[in-house]
Motif scaffolding. Sequence first.
Motif, mmCIF file in Angstrom:
data_model
loop_
_atom_site.group_PDB
_atom_site.id
_atom_site.type_symbol
_atom_site.label_atom_id
_atom_site.label_comp_id
_atom_site.label_asym_id
_atom_site.label_seq_id
_atom_site.Cartn_x
_atom_site.Cartn_y
_atom_site.Cartn_z
ATOM 1 N N VAL A 43 0.936 -1.111 -0.048
ATOM 2 C CA VAL A 43 0.014 0.053 -0.120
ATOM 3 C C VAL A 43 0.908 1.432 0.082
ATOM 4 O O VAL A 43 0.394 2.160 -0.641
ATOM 5 N N ASN A 44 1.876 1.203 0.735
ATOM 6 C CA ASN A 44 2.711 2.335 0.736
ATOM 7 C C ASN A 44 3.575 2.711 -0.472
ATOM 8 O O ASN A 44 3.983 3.980 -0.854
ATOM 9 N N GLN A 45 3.930 1.707 -1.217
ATOM 10 C CA GLN A 45 4.220 1.970 -2.725
ATOM 11 C C GLN A 45 3.449 2.279 -3.534
ATOM 12 O O GLN A 45 3.748 3.009 -4.557
ATOM 13 N N ASN A 46 2.162 2.046 -3.440
ATOM 14 C CA ASN A 46 1.212 2.134 -4.628
ATOM 15 C C ASN A 46 -0.125 2.840 -4.195
ATOM 16 O O ASN A 46 -0.655 3.348 -5.119
ATOM 17 N N PHE A 47 -0.473 2.984 -3.098
ATOM 18 C CA PHE A 47 -1.759 3.561 -2.829
ATOM 19 C C PHE A 47 -1.693 4.587 -1.672
ATOM 20 O O PHE A 47 -2.903 4.764 -1.054
ATOM 21 N N SER A 48 -0.644 4.898 -1.195
ATOM 22 C CA SER A 48 -0.472 5.558 -0.131
ATOM 23 C C SER A 48 -1.338 6.880 -0.225
ATOM 24 O O SER A 48 -1.476 7.647 0.861
ATOM 25 N N HIS A 49 -1.561 7.455 -1.407
ATOM 26 C CA HIS A 49 -2.478 8.600 -1.444
ATOM 27 C C HIS A 49 -3.828 8.634 -0.911
ATOM 28 O O HIS A 49 -4.682 9.556 -0.660
#
Length: 144
Positions: A72-78
């Motif tokens: 999630v931090n690499q791809n969807f943290s926004h």
Amino acid sequence: MIKILKKNVNLILGVLVVVVLSLLIHNHMQKQQPEEFRSRHCNKSEFIVFSKDGCPYCEEMKSDWLKLQDHVNQNFSHKLKVSLYKLDTHPKEFKHHDRYIDGYPTILLKKCHPINKNFTIIPYQEKRKLDNFKIFLKKHKLID
């Protein structure tokens, strides 16, 4: 002419009944959530696990949870935060945590609604494995 008028009146009354019932249901659903969730605003959703030191189930799922957190931090943290809270570090909106947490680990999705910026709490009740976490988050449109 009177028959046409009666049909229109019945149609208008039917629409009014549907609108009133929809508003009542929405109001009732809002009241079902504790005040701290209705009044707080959010910017992004949060997928949370509440754990306790010494809990064997918490330790068993920890590696899958950390993999999900990295993904999630690499791809969807926004739009999503994946968090791990210990028994004594609950965020303030869970100050009355006994309402939500009856065992460990407890996993909850604090889903932010982009339009009104309020959120709802959705309990996670699937297997505590990486693939199941991802399926759950995809179902709630938080990851692809």
